[in-house]
Design a protein around this motif. Structure first.
Motif, PDB file in Angstrom:
ATOM      1  N   ILE A 131     -13.330 -16.118 -11.612  1.00  0.00           N
ATOM      2  CA  ILE A 131     -12.424 -15.608 -12.650  1.00  0.00           C
ATOM      3  C   ILE A 131     -11.540 -16.749 -13.142  1.00  0.00           C
ATOM      4  CG2 ILE A 131     -10.691 -13.865 -13.228  1.00  0.00           C
ATOM      5  CD1 ILE A 131     -11.489 -12.415 -10.614  1.00  0.00           C
ATOM      6  N   PRO A 132     -11.563 -17.066 -14.428  1.00  0.00           N
ATOM      7  CA  PRO A 132     -10.667 -18.108 -14.947  1.00  0.00           C
ATOM      8  C   PRO A 132      -9.198 -17.708 -14.765  1.00  0.00           C
ATOM      9  CG  PRO A 132     -12.364 -17.526 -16.568  1.00  0.00           C
ATOM     10  CD  PRO A 132     -12.426 -16.496 -15.475  1.00  0.00           C
ATOM     11  N   VAL A 133      -8.339 -18.694 -14.615  1.00  0.00           N
ATOM     12  CA  VAL A 133      -6.913 -18.380 -14.489  1.00  0.00           C
ATOM     13  C   VAL A 133      -6.419 -17.688 -15.755  1.00  0.00           C
ATOM     14  CG1 VAL A 133      -6.393 -20.211 -12.844  1.00  0.00           C
ATOM     15  CG2 VAL A 133      -6.256 -20.694 -15.305  1.00  0.00           C
ATOM     16  N   TYR A 134      -5.370 -16.914 -15.604  1.00  0.00           N
ATOM     17  CA  TYR A 134      -4.724 -16.186 -16.704  1.00  0.00           C
ATOM     18  C   TYR A 134      -5.674 -15.218 -17.415  1.00  0.00           C
ATOM     19  CZ  TYR A 134      -0.895 -19.444 -15.954  1.00  0.00           C
ATOM     20  OH  TYR A 134       0.127 -20.162 -15.386  1.00  0.00           O
ATOM     21  N   SER A 135      -6.544 -14.555 -16.644  1.00  0.00           N
ATOM     22  CA  SER A 135      -7.470 -13.592 -17.257  1.00  0.00           C
ATOM     23  C   SER A 135      -6.989 -12.161 -17.068  1.00  0.00           C
ATOM     24  CB  SER A 135      -8.858 -13.682 -16.595  1.00  0.00           C
ATOM     25  OG  SER A 135      -9.459 -14.920 -16.829  1.00  0.00           O
ATOM     26  N   PRO A 136      -6.909 -11.398 -18.176  1.00  0.00           N
ATOM     27  CA  PRO A 136      -6.748  -9.954 -18.017  1.00  0.00           C
ATOM     28  C   PRO A 136      -8.055  -9.397 -17.463  1.00  0.00           C
ATOM     29  CG  PRO A 136      -6.472 -10.644 -20.318  1.00  0.00           C
ATOM     30  CD  PRO A 136      -7.002 -11.819 -19.567  1.00  0.00           C
ATOM     31  N   LEU A 137      -7.960  -8.353 -16.642  1.00  0.00           N
ATOM     32  CA  LEU A 137      -9.156  -7.796 -15.997  1.00  0.00           C
ATOM     33  C   LEU A 137      -9.374  -6.344 -16.412  1.00  0.00           C
ATOM     34  CD1 LEU A 137      -8.683  -9.131 -12.325  1.00  0.00           C
ATOM     35  CD2 LEU A 137      -9.761 -10.262 -14.285  1.00  0.00           C
ATOM     36  N   VAL A 138     -10.634  -5.960 -16.506  1.00  0.00           N
ATOM     37  CA  VAL A 138     -11.005  -4.565 -16.738  1.00  0.00           C
ATOM     38  C   VAL A 138     -11.834  -4.119 -15.547  1.00  0.00           C
ATOM     39  CG1 VAL A 138     -12.198  -2.926 -18.242  1.00  0.00           C
ATOM     40  CG2 VAL A 138     -11.064  -4.939 -19.241  1.00  0.00           C
ATOM     41  N   PHE A 139     -11.371  -3.094 -14.850  1.00  0.00           N
ATOM     42  CA  PHE A 139     -12.110  -2.556 -13.716  1.00  0.00           C
ATOM     43  C   PHE A 139     -12.491  -1.110 -13.992  1.00  0.00           C
ATOM     44  CE2 PHE A 139     -10.230  -5.909 -11.013  1.00  0.00           C
ATOM     45  CZ  PHE A 139     -11.282  -6.159 -10.140  1.00  0.00           C
ATOM     46  N   SER A 140     -13.750  -0.759 -13.737  1.00  0.00           N
ATOM     47  CA  SER A 140     -14.075   0.664 -13.623  1.00  0.00           C
ATOM     48  C   SER A 140     -14.131   0.949 -12.128  1.00  0.00           C
ATOM     49  CB  SER A 140     -15.400   0.991 -14.310  1.00  0.00           C
ATOM     50  OG  SER A 140     -16.454   0.252 -13.748  1.00  0.00           O
ATOM     51  N   VAL A 141     -13.472   2.026 -11.711  1.00  0.00           N
ATOM     52  CA  VAL A 141     -13.364   2.316 -10.274  1.00  0.00           C
ATOM     53  C   VAL A 141     -13.729   3.765  -9.981  1.00  0.00           C
ATOM     54  CG1 VAL A 141     -11.555   0.574  -9.970  1.00  0.00           C
ATOM     55  CG2 VAL A 141     -10.905   2.965 -10.367  1.00  0.00           C
ATOM     56  N   LYS A 142     -14.226   3.976  -8.766  1.00  0.00           N
ATOM     57  CA  LYS A 142     -14.583   5.315  -8.280  1.00  0.00           C
ATOM     58  C   LYS A 142     -13.978   5.468  -6.889  1.00  0.00           C
ATOM     59  CE  LYS A 142     -19.153   4.618 -10.400  1.00  0.00           C
ATOM     60  NZ  LYS A 142     -20.623   4.759 -10.212  1.00  0.00           N
ATOM     61  N   LEU A 143     -13.177   6.496  -6.713  1.00  0.00           N
ATOM     62  CA  LEU A 143     -12.499   6.691  -5.424  1.00  0.00           C
ATOM     63  C   LEU A 143     -13.295   7.641  -4.531  1.00  0.00           C
ATOM     64  CD1 LEU A 143     -10.132   6.301  -3.507  1.00  0.00           C
ATOM     65  CD2 LEU A 143      -8.943   8.163  -4.713  1.00  0.00           C
ATOM     66  N   PHE A 144     -13.964   7.096  -3.523  1.00  0.00           N
ATOM     67  CA  PHE A 144     -14.816   7.909  -2.648  1.00  0.00           C
ATOM     68  C   PHE A 144     -14.052   8.517  -1.476  1.00  0.00           C
ATOM     69  CE2 PHE A 144     -18.301   4.814  -4.084  1.00  0.00           C
ATOM     70  CZ  PHE A 144     -18.682   5.627  -5.134  1.00  0.00           C
ATOM     71  N   GLU A 145     -13.175   7.717  -0.850  1.00  0.00           N
ATOM     72  CA  GLU A 145     -12.482   8.202   0.352  1.00  0.00           C
ATOM     73  C   GLU A 145     -11.221   7.361   0.540  1.00  0.00           C
ATOM     74  OE1 GLU A 145     -11.409  10.333   2.141  1.00  0.00           O
ATOM     75  OE2 GLU A 145     -12.968  10.862   3.595  1.00  0.00           O
ATOM     76  N   ILE A 146     -10.282   7.907   1.292  1.00  0.00           N
ATOM     77  CA  ILE A 146      -9.062   7.156   1.573  1.00  0.00           C
ATOM     78  C   ILE A 146      -8.804   7.129   3.072  1.00  0.00           C
ATOM     79  CG2 ILE A 146      -8.083   7.818  -0.643  1.00  0.00           C
ATOM     80  CD1 ILE A 146      -6.134   9.638   0.837  1.00  0.00           C
ATOM     81  N   GLN A 147      -7.977   6.185   3.484  1.00  0.00           N
ATOM     82  CA  GLN A 147      -7.562   6.076   4.879  1.00  0.00           C
ATOM     83  C   GLN A 147      -6.039   5.959   4.868  1.00  0.00           C
ATOM     84  OE1 GLN A 147      -9.027   2.496   7.022  1.00  0.00           O
ATOM     85  NE2 GLN A 147     -10.538   3.914   7.860  1.00  0.00           N
ATOM     86  N   ARG A 148      -5.394   6.796   5.686  1.00  0.00           N
ATOM     87  CA  ARG A 148      -3.933   6.755   5.738  1.00  0.00           C
ATOM     88  C   ARG A 148      -3.464   5.612   6.618  1.00  0.00           C
ATOM     89  NH1 ARG A 148      -2.514   9.626   1.371  1.00  0.00           N
ATOM     90  NH2 ARG A 148      -3.096  11.828   1.496  1.00  0.00           N
ATOM     91  N   ASN A 149      -2.367   5.002   6.275  1.00  0.00           N
ATOM     92  CA  ASN A 149      -1.796   3.910   7.071  1.00  0.00           C
ATOM     93  C   ASN A 149      -0.380   4.260   7.512  1.00  0.00           C
ATOM     94  OD1 ASN A 149      -4.083   2.231   6.799  1.00  0.00           O
ATOM     95  ND2 ASN A 149      -3.388   1.556   4.769  1.00  0.00           N
ATOM     96  N   ASP A 150       0.034   3.635   8.588  1.00  0.00           N
ATOM     97  CA  ASP A 150       1.396   3.798   9.122  1.00  0.00           C
ATOM     98  C   ASP A 150       1.972   2.394   9.280  1.00  0.00           C
ATOM     99  OD1 ASP A 150       3.717   4.303  10.522  1.00  0.00           O
ATOM    100  OD2 ASP A 150       2.729   5.099  12.319  1.00  0.00           O
ATOM    101  N   GLN A 151       2.536   1.885   8.185  1.00  0.00           N
ATOM    102  CA  GLN A 151       2.940   0.471   8.146  1.00  0.00           C
ATOM    103  C   GLN A 151       3.952   0.102   9.233  1.00  0.00           C
ATOM    104  OE1 GLN A 151       1.753   1.651   5.197  1.00  0.00           O
ATOM    105  NE2 GLN A 151       0.447  -0.052   4.595  1.00  0.00           N
ATOM    106  N   ASP A 152       4.903   1.001   9.530  1.00  0.00           N
ATOM    107  CA  ASP A 152       5.923   0.631  10.518  1.00  0.00           C
ATOM    108  C   ASP A 152       5.593   1.141  11.918  1.00  0.00           C
ATOM    109  OD1 ASP A 152       6.371   3.309  10.142  1.00  0.00           O
ATOM    110  OD2 ASP A 152       8.429   3.109   9.425  1.00  0.00           O
TER     111      ASP A 152
END
Ligand SMILES: [Ca+2]
Ligand SMILES: [Ca+2]
Ligand SMILES: [Ca+2]
Ligand SMILES: [Ca+2]
Length: 333
Positions: free
Chosen positions: A224-245
């Motif tokens: 990816i060249p520097v200073y590039s705007p990005l276009v992403f197509s995304v599909k959300l299949f599953e999530i995982q919960r986190n406990d940061q602290d």
């Protein structure tokens, strides 16, 4: 290359470039003014959206479901541009980021292809991890000469695709544009197959248009060249919960105003997700109500030395403020 192995390498690549962008200062391009670059990126993004049309594949149960292609509207073409189309609502997520010595306010456009639905549908919060299919393109100007006429347009160049992800990506280690939009999506349905795989259906899907200031900005990436705007197509299949602290309460349960985002905000800014107002948001605060007793201790049932499930954490009773006791400084266990 075997498909699964390729997916792993691609995921690794994304995580790698994400972490490089935070730590590797040896590959930085000269710093540009954040506001100037933002304006240039938004002009590129809007030009792309106004000069291309979009085709979305609706093919439930297959790998192609919610695939997106972008095509230049030919001269005299009657296709409706991405900007003007109304099949998929164009939403804007406003994001304020401290960059340099000033706050920069970005707009991330995203098209909601499908929000996601199912009996077990759920949204990640911005510090959870996601199992997501995606395709990424960077935008740049392209010139084409026909006869004596040279036309310059903004076009997309694909740099990465992962259709069958095998690893969860923490939203804390990917580009900011992702962590701002994924909380708007929901997972869909899950069907277990005889061969041990899972087929995902009715999952959330979107197209994200991300200015470089919420992506890699001046950090050089191999593809990816520097200073590039990005276009992403995304599909959300599953999530995982986190406990940061690590206090026994998942971070999404420490999203007090329930907007899908937990944030560390600059000193002096009121944070709706900081119960005791000490400047440390609940998801990073080991003593959420500031009563001197750690949360992980306050959610214990001392009678049998077990930890209450979230739903069963007691309140302080009539004397308290009605909140679970790790959020109520008037009592502890
Ligand atoms: Ca926690
Ligand atoms: Ca929140
Ligand atoms: Ca706090
Ligand atoms: Ca406490």
């Amino acid at each position: 290359m075997n498909k699964v192995l390729k997916s792993i390498l691609l995921v690794f690549g994304l995580v790698l470039v994400a972490s490089c962008s935070k730590s590797d200062s040896s590959t930085l391009a000269p710093l540009r003014d954040y506001e100037v670059q933002k304006a240039a990126d938004m002009a590129s993004i809007e030009t792309f959206m106004k000069t291309h049309y979009m085709t979305v594949t609706s093919s439930p149960g297959t790998d192609d479901d919610m695939d997106v292609t972008y095509t230049v509207i030919p001269a005299g073409g009657t296709q409706v541009s991405i900007w003007d189309q109304t099949d998929y609502p164009r939403m804007t997520r406003e994001v304020t980021v401290r960059q340099g010595d000033a706050d920069v306010v970005y707009n991330v456009y995203y098209l909601m292809l499908r929000e996601g639905s199912g009996a077990e549908s759920k949204s990640p919060c911005n510090v959870d991890s996601v199992l997501a299919g995606y395709r990424g393109e960077f935008l740049s100007s392209k010139s084409e000469t026909v006869g004596s006429v040279t036309t310059t347009t903004i076009g997309g160049t694909e740099f990465e695709e992962n259709r069958s992800p095998s690893a969860f990506l923490p939203l804390t280690s990917v580009i900011r544009g992702w962590s701002e939009v994924f909380p708007k999506l929901k997972t869909g349905t899950y069907t277990d197959n005889a061969d041990g795989t899972i087929t995902y259906g009715d999952f959330g899907a979107a197209v994200l248009f991300i200015p470089s200031g919420l992506a890699y900005f001046r950090n050089a990436q191999s593809t990816i060249p520097v200073y590039s705007p990005l276009v992403f197509s995304v599909k959300l299949f599953e999530i995982q919960r986190n406990d940061q602290d690590g206090d026994g309460i998942f971070s999404y349960q420490e999203d007090i105003n329930n907007d899908g985002y937990v944030l560390s905000l600059p000193a002096g800014v009121v944070n709706p997700d900081d119960s005791d107002g000490d400047g440390i948001p609940d998801f990073l605060d080991s003593d959420d109500d500031g009563d001197g007793f750690l949360t992980k201790y306050e959610i214990k049932n001392l009678a049998d030395d077990t930890t209450y499930t979230f739903e069963n954490i007691p309140t302080c009773g009539a004397a308290g403020n009605g909140k679970k006791r790790y959020l109520d400084p008037t009592c502890h266990n």
